[in-house]
Design a protein around this motif. Structure first.
Motif, PDB file in Angstrom:
ATOM      1  N   ILE A   1      25.270  40.584  33.727  1.00  0.00           N
ATOM      2  CA  ILE A   1      26.360  40.698  32.763  1.00  0.00           C
ATOM      3  C   ILE A   1      25.851  41.089  31.384  1.00  0.00           C
ATOM      4  CG2 ILE A   1      27.935  39.230  31.391  1.00  0.00           C
ATOM      5  CD1 ILE A   1      29.172  40.402  33.889  1.00  0.00           C
ATOM      6  N   GLY A   2      24.708  40.538  31.007  1.00  0.00           N
ATOM      7  CA  GLY A   2      24.138  40.851  29.700  1.00  0.00           C
ATOM      8  C   GLY A   2      23.823  42.335  29.560  1.00  0.00           C
ATOM      9  N   PHE A   3      23.048  42.869  30.488  1.00  0.00           N
ATOM     10  CA  PHE A   3      22.645  44.273  30.276  1.00  0.00           C
ATOM     11  C   PHE A   3      23.749  45.266  30.586  1.00  0.00           C
ATOM     12  CE2 PHE A   3      21.820  45.959  34.466  1.00  0.00           C
ATOM     13  CZ  PHE A   3      21.273  44.945  35.230  1.00  0.00           C
ATOM     14  N   THR A   4      24.647  44.955  31.533  1.00  0.00           N
ATOM     15  CA  THR A   4      25.741  45.907  31.770  1.00  0.00           C
ATOM     16  C   THR A   4      26.650  45.984  30.538  1.00  0.00           C
ATOM     17  OG1 THR A   4      27.002  44.188  32.942  1.00  0.00           O
ATOM     18  CG2 THR A   4      25.835  45.810  34.299  1.00  0.00           C
ATOM     19  N   THR A   5      26.903  44.841  29.935  1.00  0.00           N
ATOM     20  CA  THR A   5      27.732  44.830  28.723  1.00  0.00           C
ATOM     21  C   THR A   5      27.080  45.679  27.638  1.00  0.00           C
ATOM     22  OG1 THR A   5      28.471  42.614  29.291  1.00  0.00           O
ATOM     23  CG2 THR A   5      28.902  43.349  27.039  1.00  0.00           C
TER      24      THR A   5
ATOM     25  N   LEU B   1      39.429  39.166  36.894  1.00  0.00           N
ATOM     26  CA  LEU B   1      39.282  37.710  36.802  1.00  0.00           C
ATOM     27  C   LEU B   1      39.819  37.265  35.447  1.00  0.00           C
ATOM     28  CD1 LEU B   1      35.633  37.279  38.175  1.00  0.00           C
ATOM     29  CD2 LEU B   1      37.789  36.850  39.371  1.00  0.00           C
ATOM     30  N   PRO B   2      40.469  36.123  35.404  1.00  0.00           N
ATOM     31  CA  PRO B   2      40.623  35.166  36.482  1.00  0.00           C
ATOM     32  C   PRO B   2      41.892  35.348  37.314  1.00  0.00           C
ATOM     33  CG  PRO B   2      41.380  34.189  34.446  1.00  0.00           C
ATOM     34  CD  PRO B   2      40.929  35.583  34.109  1.00  0.00           C
ATOM     35  N   GLY B   3      42.775  36.270  36.927  1.00  0.00           N
ATOM     36  CA  GLY B   3      44.115  36.301  37.506  1.00  0.00           C
ATOM     37  C   GLY B   3      44.233  36.852  38.913  1.00  0.00           C
ATOM     38  N   GLY B   4      43.309  37.730  39.325  1.00  0.00           N
ATOM     39  CA  GLY B   4      43.384  38.300  40.657  1.00  0.00           C
ATOM     40  C   GLY B   4      44.304  39.508  40.763  1.00  0.00           C
ATOM     41  N   GLU B   5      44.671  40.112  39.613  1.00  0.00           N
ATOM     42  CA  GLU B   5      45.475  41.338  39.675  1.00  0.00           C
ATOM     43  C   GLU B   5      44.601  42.477  40.196  1.00  0.00           C
ATOM     44  OE1 GLU B   5      44.679  39.819  36.773  1.00  0.00           O
ATOM     45  OE2 GLU B   5      46.510  38.919  35.963  1.00  0.00           O
ATOM     46  N   ALA B   6      45.229  43.463  40.852  1.00  0.00           N
ATOM     47  CA  ALA B   6      44.444  44.593  41.364  1.00  0.00           C
ATOM     48  C   ALA B   6      44.078  45.531  40.213  1.00  0.00           C
ATOM     49  CB  ALA B   6      45.230  45.343  42.427  1.00  0.00           C
ATOM     50  N   ALA B   7      42.777  45.632  39.977  1.00  0.00           N
ATOM     51  CA  ALA B   7      42.297  46.544  38.936  1.00  0.00           C
ATOM     52  C   ALA B   7      41.958  47.891  39.554  1.00  0.00           C
ATOM     53  CB  ALA B   7      41.068  45.947  38.250  1.00  0.00           C
TER      54      ALA B   7
ATOM     55  N   HIS C   1      33.488  34.044  36.732  1.00  0.00           N
ATOM     56  CA  HIS C   1      34.278  34.198  35.517  1.00  0.00           C
ATOM     57  C   HIS C   1      33.612  33.468  34.355  1.00  0.00           C
ATOM     58  CE1 HIS C   1      37.855  33.302  32.850  1.00  0.00           C
ATOM     59  NE2 HIS C   1      37.748  34.621  32.853  1.00  0.00           N
ATOM     60  N   SER C   2      33.089  32.279  34.645  1.00  0.00           N
ATOM     61  CA  SER C   2      32.490  31.475  33.572  1.00  0.00           C
ATOM     62  C   SER C   2      31.207  32.101  33.014  1.00  0.00           C
ATOM     63  CB  SER C   2      32.210  30.041  34.058  1.00  0.00           C
ATOM     64  OG  SER C   2      31.054  30.030  34.881  1.00  0.00           O
ATOM     65  N   VAL C   3      30.496  32.897  33.840  1.00  0.00           N
ATOM     66  CA  VAL C   3      29.304  33.557  33.291  1.00  0.00           C
ATOM     67  C   VAL C   3      29.611  34.959  32.760  1.00  0.00           C
ATOM     68  CG1 VAL C   3      27.675  32.196  34.667  1.00  0.00           C
ATOM     69  CG2 VAL C   3      28.448  34.425  35.545  1.00  0.00           C
ATOM     70  N   GLY C   4      30.887  35.350  32.775  1.00  0.00           N
ATOM     71  CA  GLY C   4      31.261  36.575  32.088  1.00  0.00           C
ATOM     72  C   GLY C   4      31.816  37.712  32.929  1.00  0.00           C
ATOM     73  N   TYR C   5      31.942  37.506  34.241  1.00  0.00           N
ATOM     74  CA  TYR C   5      32.495  38.585  35.070  1.00  0.00           C
ATOM     75  C   TYR C   5      33.991  38.723  34.844  1.00  0.00           C
ATOM     76  CZ  TYR C   5      28.137  39.388  37.478  1.00  0.00           C
ATOM     77  OH  TYR C   5      26.840  39.729  37.749  1.00  0.00           O
ATOM     78  N   ARG C   6      34.435  39.971  34.772  1.00  0.00           N
ATOM     79  CA  ARG C   6      35.857  40.265  34.604  1.00  0.00           C
ATOM     80  C   ARG C   6      36.427  40.995  35.816  1.00  0.00           C
ATOM     81  NH1 ARG C   6      35.200  36.824  32.046  1.00  0.00           N
ATOM     82  NH2 ARG C   6      35.227  36.521  29.797  1.00  0.00           N
ATOM     83  N   LEU C   7      35.542  41.392  36.741  1.00  0.00           N
ATOM     84  CA  LEU C   7      35.982  42.130  37.923  1.00  0.00           C
ATOM     85  C   LEU C   7      35.278  41.587  39.164  1.00  0.00           C
ATOM     86  CD1 LEU C   7      35.687  45.692  36.339  1.00  0.00           C
ATOM     87  CD2 LEU C   7      37.850  44.650  37.073  1.00  0.00           C
TER      88      LEU C   7
ATOM     89  N   VAL D   1      33.039  37.996  47.093  1.00  0.00           N
ATOM     90  CA  VAL D   1      33.479  36.683  46.621  1.00  0.00           C
ATOM     91  C   VAL D   1      34.371  36.051  47.695  1.00  0.00           C
ATOM     92  CG1 VAL D   1      34.698  35.436  44.802  1.00  0.00           C
ATOM     93  CG2 VAL D   1      33.385  37.498  44.245  1.00  0.00           C
ATOM     94  N   GLU D   2      33.918  34.945  48.233  1.00  0.00           N
ATOM     95  CA  GLU D   2      34.629  34.332  49.363  1.00  0.00           C
ATOM     96  C   GLU D   2      35.295  33.011  49.042  1.00  0.00           C
ATOM     97  OE1 GLU D   2      31.926  34.243  52.692  1.00  0.00           O
ATOM     98  OE2 GLU D   2      32.074  36.416  52.994  1.00  0.00           O
ATOM     99  N   THR D   3      34.930  32.399  47.918  1.00  0.00           N
ATOM    100  CA  THR D   3      35.514  31.092  47.604  1.00  0.00           C
ATOM    101  C   THR D   3      36.011  31.026  46.156  1.00  0.00           C
ATOM    102  OG1 THR D   3      33.475  30.083  46.765  1.00  0.00           O
ATOM    103  CG2 THR D   3      33.823  29.983  49.157  1.00  0.00           C
ATOM    104  N   ALA D   4      36.917  30.095  45.925  1.00  0.00           N
ATOM    105  CA  ALA D   4      37.445  29.875  44.576  1.00  0.00           C
ATOM    106  C   ALA D   4      36.324  29.430  43.637  1.00  0.00           C
ATOM    107  CB  ALA D   4      38.558  28.824  44.623  1.00  0.00           C
ATOM    108  N   GLU D   5      35.376  28.659  44.167  1.00  0.00           N
ATOM    109  CA  GLU D   5      34.264  28.175  43.338  1.00  0.00           C
ATOM    110  C   GLU D   5      33.420  29.351  42.841  1.00  0.00           C
ATOM    111  OE1 GLU D   5      34.981  26.840  46.453  1.00  0.00           O
ATOM    112  OE2 GLU D   5      36.105  25.262  45.430  1.00  0.00           O
ATOM    113  N   GLN D   6      33.134  30.279  43.764  1.00  0.00           N
ATOM    114  CA  GLN D   6      32.359  31.456  43.356  1.00  0.00           C
ATOM    115  C   GLN D   6      33.113  32.237  42.281  1.00  0.00           C
ATOM    116  OE1 GLN D   6      31.877  33.473  47.110  1.00  0.00           O
ATOM    117  NE2 GLN D   6      30.088  32.266  47.716  1.00  0.00           N
ATOM    118  N   ALA D   7      34.411  32.411  42.486  1.00  0.00           N
ATOM    119  CA  ALA D   7      35.217  33.169  41.523  1.00  0.00           C
ATOM    120  C   ALA D   7      35.185  32.507  40.153  1.00  0.00           C
ATOM    121  CB  ALA D   7      36.649  33.304  42.029  1.00  0.00           C
ATOM    122  N   GLU D   8      35.332  31.190  40.138  1.00  0.00           N
ATOM    123  CA  GLU D   8      35.318  30.463  38.868  1.00  0.00           C
ATOM    124  C   GLU D   8      33.973  30.566  38.182  1.00  0.00           C
ATOM    125  OE1 GLU D   8      36.653  26.397  39.614  1.00  0.00           O
ATOM    126  OE2 GLU D   8      38.497  27.323  40.416  1.00  0.00           O
ATOM    127  N   HIS D   9      32.924  30.415  38.978  1.00  0.00           N
ATOM    128  CA  HIS D   9      31.588  30.514  38.401  1.00  0.00           C
ATOM    129  C   HIS D   9      31.351  31.902  37.802  1.00  0.00           C
ATOM    130  CE1 HIS D   9      27.318  30.091  37.750  1.00  0.00           C
ATOM    131  NE2 HIS D   9      27.121  31.191  38.466  1.00  0.00           N
TER     132      HIS D   9
END
Ligand code: C2E
Ligand code: MG
Ligand code: MG
Ligand code: MG
Length: 286
Positions: free
Chosen positions: A222-226, A48-54, A247-253, A237-245
């Motif tokens: 996100i806090g404790f995994t970090t 996230l946010p780009g959608g590249e395959a990790a 990402h905004s709370v710290g998810y990178r994958l 993740v099924e929607t763009a809104e979920q993906a954005e949210h």
């Protein structure tokens, strides 16, 4: 059964699994192993946010000659019950290793890791790691490109399972805790299990689980995994809104239909490997 036809339809678990049907499914499963009715599909795990395959997760499919596509949630428990999960799991692992080796020729754009799901029963078999080691040797797969996904229930109070995870780590594989939050989640699991990746179950991501509570859990993971140095993947993740949210709370994958459904190996190649911009080498953590 008189309905005939419709071979392309997904098998409907609600219609089925009457005792004698379940026995028939069990018998068919043994034949399926001999007759090569299984295949793998591949779903990207993206940055996230780009959608590249990790990375990419291998998911097992059974093309039943009469029933159509039987989902793994239906046949994996049957395979465990009748004792063929070891054989089936070995087939999956070998197939994933071969695919991995084939994709390695893409060099820099090859997906960093293939994830393989392992069930509780497989991990409880003390011979599991030896089987894995033998397949690795036979296929010449690069262990650094493999990740094993296990569920919380497979490792909860299961010393054999935990010991085997440590042995897998020694071989160079990484370990993910799958469907996190659906079992008897315990943070102390993160102390006893050598976990590299935590996959947050889709019920929390979609908001199915207790709405606001689910959102709070997703955010706090996100806090404790970090802090533990563990990578977090949001599943389903099924929607763009979920993906954005996320990402905004710290998810990178993340992983889910919004980015890509499970697909045939060739489709994965076309969409990700032949499109370097969609592949990110060695992304944070996976
Ligand atoms: P899983 O490992 O948690 O895999 C994720 C499941 O969610 C997959 O279902 C996938 O197709 C589905 N999924 C992915 N993105 C979305 C989304 O955005 N929305 C929704 N609603 N679903 C999504 P699938 O392929 O039917 O597999 C179900 C489960 O079966 C897997 O859950 C895994 O536990 C098990 N499984 C699959 N392949 C294997 C295998 O080779 N060996 C073993 N032991 N278990 C397997
Ligand atoms: Mg999985
Ligand atoms: Mg999962
Ligand atoms: Mg699951």
């Amino acid at each position: 059964k008189g309905t005939g036809g419709n071979r392309w339809q997904w098998f409907d678990p609600a219609m089925d699994l009457a005792a004698d049907d379940s026995a028939r499914l069990a018998a068919d499963l043994r034949t399926a192993l001999r007759d090569d009715q299984f295949f793998l599909v591949f779903q990207p795990i993206v940055s996230l946010p780009g959608g590249e395959a990790a990375g990419v997760e291998a998911l097992l499919r059974w093309q039943h000659p009469a029933r159509g596509l039987v989902p793994p949630d239906v046949f994996i428990p049957v395979a465990e019950r009748i004792g063929v999960i070891g054989e089936l799991g070995a087939w999956v692992f070998a197939q994933a290793c071969r695919q991995n080796a084939a994709w390695a020729r893409y060099g820099a754009t090859a997906p960093t890791r293939i994830s393989v799901n392992v069930s509780a029963r497989q991990l409880a078999d003390p011979g599991f790691v030896d089987t894995v080691a033998a397949i690795l040797q036979e296929t010449g797969a690069d262990t650094r490109r493999l990740l094993i996904e296990v569920t919380e229930t497979a490792v909860l109070n299961a010393d054999t399972a935990i010991e085997q995870l440590h042995r897998l780590k020694t071989l160079g594989l990484r370990v993910a805790l799958d469907d996190f939050g659906t079992g008897h989640s315990s943070l102390s699991l993160l102390l006893t299990c050598p976990v590299d990746v935590l996959k947050v179950d889709k019920s929390f991501v979609s908001g199915d689980t207790a709405g606001r509570a689910g959102a709070i859990i997703v955010k706090n993971i996100i806090g404790f995994t970090t802090d533990f140095g563990i990578a977090a993947v949001a599943e389903g993740v099924e929607t763009a809104e979920q993906a954005e949210h996320l990402h905004s709370v710290g998810y990178r994958l993340a992983q889910g239909y919004h980015f890509g459904r499970p697909m045939a190996a060739e489709a994965f190649e076309d969409r990700y490997l032949n499109t370097p911009a969609l592949v990110q080498l060695s992304p944070a953590g996976l």
